[in-house]
Design a protein around this motif. Structure first.
Motif, PDB file in Angstrom:
ATOM      1  N   SER A 232     -10.094 -27.296  29.626  1.00 57.57           N
ATOM      2  CA  SER A 232      -9.593 -27.628  30.961  1.00 57.57           C
ATOM      3  C   SER A 232     -10.773 -27.840  31.896  1.00 57.57           C
ATOM      4  O   SER A 232     -11.864 -27.306  31.679  1.00 57.57           O
ATOM      5  N   ALA A 233     -10.532 -28.618  32.937  1.00 64.03           N
ATOM      6  CA  ALA A 233     -11.608 -28.982  33.857  1.00 64.03           C
ATOM      7  C   ALA A 233     -11.956 -27.860  34.827  1.00 64.03           C
ATOM      8  O   ALA A 233     -13.062 -27.809  35.352  1.00 64.03           O
ATOM      9  N   ALA A 234     -11.017 -26.960  35.076  1.00 65.76           N
ATOM     10  CA  ALA A 234     -11.243 -25.889  36.048  1.00 65.76           C
ATOM     11  C   ALA A 234     -10.285 -24.748  35.753  1.00 65.76           C
ATOM     12  O   ALA A 234      -9.374 -24.877  34.919  1.00 65.76           O
ATOM     13  N   ALA A 235     -10.494 -23.650  36.442  1.00 69.30           N
ATOM     14  CA  ALA A 235      -9.597 -22.513  36.288  1.00 69.30           C
ATOM     15  C   ALA A 235      -8.191 -22.875  36.768  1.00 69.30           C
ATOM     16  O   ALA A 235      -8.005 -23.725  37.643  1.00 69.30           O
ATOM     17  N   THR A 236      -7.199 -22.216  36.179  1.00 73.44           N
ATOM     18  CA  THR A 236      -5.814 -22.341  36.619  1.00 73.44           C
ATOM     19  C   THR A 236      -5.507 -21.191  37.570  1.00 73.44           C
ATOM     20  O   THR A 236      -5.792 -20.032  37.252  1.00 73.44           O
ATOM     21  N   MET A 237      -4.953 -21.504  38.725  1.00 74.47           N
ATOM     22  CA  MET A 237      -4.658 -20.471  39.722  1.00 74.47           C
ATOM     23  C   MET A 237      -3.154 -20.318  39.880  1.00 74.47           C
ATOM     24  O   MET A 237      -2.458 -21.251  40.286  1.00 74.47           O
ATOM     25  N   ALA A 238      -2.650 -19.144  39.534  1.00 73.35           N
ATOM     26  CA  ALA A 238      -1.248 -18.820  39.779  1.00 73.35           C
ATOM     27  C   ALA A 238      -1.099 -18.440  41.243  1.00 73.35           C
ATOM     28  O   ALA A 238      -1.728 -17.491  41.721  1.00 73.35           O
TER      29      ALA A 238
ATOM     30  N   GLU B 172     -10.169 -22.955  30.609  1.00 70.25           N
ATOM     31  CA  GLU B 172     -10.845 -22.069  31.548  1.00 70.25           C
ATOM     32  C   GLU B 172      -9.897 -20.931  31.938  1.00 70.25           C
ATOM     33  O   GLU B 172      -8.727 -20.908  31.581  1.00 70.25           O
ATOM     34  N   GLN B 173     -10.416 -19.984  32.667  1.00 70.53           N
ATOM     35  CA  GLN B 173      -9.673 -18.764  32.976  1.00 70.53           C
ATOM     36  C   GLN B 173      -8.435 -19.025  33.832  1.00 70.53           C
ATOM     37  O   GLN B 173      -8.343 -20.032  34.545  1.00 70.53           O
ATOM     38  N   LEU B 174      -7.510 -18.113  33.760  1.00 69.90           N
ATOM     39  CA  LEU B 174      -6.324 -18.083  34.619  1.00 69.90           C
ATOM     40  C   LEU B 174      -6.538 -17.009  35.672  1.00 69.90           C
ATOM     41  O   LEU B 174      -6.883 -15.864  35.345  1.00 69.90           O
ATOM     42  N   ILE B 175      -6.358 -17.353  36.941  1.00 72.57           N
ATOM     43  CA  ILE B 175      -6.546 -16.417  38.043  1.00 72.57           C
ATOM     44  C   ILE B 175      -5.182 -16.064  38.631  1.00 72.57           C
ATOM     45  O   ILE B 175      -4.442 -16.942  39.088  1.00 72.57           O
ATOM     46  N   SER B 176      -4.864 -14.788  38.611  1.00 70.40           N
ATOM     47  CA  SER B 176      -3.600 -14.308  39.163  1.00 70.40           C
ATOM     48  C   SER B 176      -3.820 -13.936  40.629  1.00 70.40           C
ATOM     49  O   SER B 176      -4.356 -12.871  40.950  1.00 70.40           O
TER      50      SER B 176
END
Length: 255
Positions: free
Chosen positions: A81-87, A115-119
């Motif tokens: 993925s190009a960037a982190a995923t933000m929930a 990339e990381q998932l940010i909660s």
């Protein structure tokens, strides 16, 4: 089909990889919707490379997003993925859902390395990742979660990871964190006050004969053999950078 309404966004991204006559990997299906945009990126090997690009914010409350990837016999596919995923919290009080469905055939290989998932504080996200592997399939799968942005408490995050090989279960684990999660999630037996966690699953047919032994990986991670030709590396650390370094070290060892 992509839909957007008061209850949130419904969108699916699909990737299908097949070996061509020249021994390289073709992508007869590369289809993204709404916030899930897919881009083929340059590769110097026979494997195809795809990057998941977030075209919109999210997932937000009420969204239902799905990523499906199928790798057929003889093909090799790397997805990042190009960037982190933000929930993020949304207008709907309903939880957001993010489902990943991976299928890998015999003599095929998939690297799933987003990339990381940010909660984010106030969000509520349910993530399910399911990988179905043929007996001769190869898999490298990494997931990373950061609980809250810098200086903020986390949202509610439930993440379930399931891996099956030839119809038999290799791994099925679930982690629930944040407000409303079962008690003890932040205690010494789970996260111990840390705010970043990650998992690395590597499945290879040759692990049937020679499999790495259980061992620590640096300060923040541990490698555990699975009941089959696979290993699980779990990392828990103060921040996402330390988690990534630990998982990268583990992958380097396994290579």
């Amino acid at each position: 089909m992509y839909r957007q309404g008061s209850a949130g966004v419904r969108a699916t991204a699909r990737v299908e990889a097949r070996a061509d006559k020249g021994g390289r990997t073709a992508l007869p299906v590369l289809d993204g919707e709404g916030p899930l945009a897919l881009r083929r990126t340059r590769s110097t090997t026979g494997a195809a490379r795809v990057t998941l690009v977030g075209a919109m914010s999210g997932p937000l409350g009420g969204d239902r997003l799905t990523v499906e990837a199928a790798v057929h016999e003889g093909a090799a596919l790397h997805i990042g993925s190009a960037a982190a995923t933000m929930a993020l919290p949304g207008q709907s009080e309903a939880a957001a859902h993010y489902d990943v469905r991976l299928s890998v055939a015999d003599d095929a290989e998939l690297h799933w390395l987003p990339e990381q998932l940010i909660s984010v504080h106030g969000s509520d996200l349910r993530v399910t990742t399911r990988a179905d592997l043929a007996e001769g399939a190869r898999l490298v799968l990494r997931e990373e979660q950061a609980l809250g942005r810098t200086g903020e408490p986390p949202g509610r995050l439930t993440s379930r990871l399931t891996v099956r090989r030839a119809g038999r279960l290799l791994l099925d684990q679930e982690l629930a964190c944040g407000p409303g999660a079962p008690g003890g999630w932040d205690g010494p037996a789970v996260l111990g006050g840390h705010r970043a966690v990650g998992q690395l699953v590597v499945v290879r047919p040759e692990f049937e004969d020679v499999k790495p032994s259980a061992a620590p990986v640096g300060e923040w991670a541990a490698l555990t053999p699975l009941a089959g030709p696979g290993v699980l590396v779990t990392a828990v650390a103060p921040d996402a950078l330390q988690v990534r370094r630990a998982l990268d070290e583990a992958l380097h060892r396994l290579a």
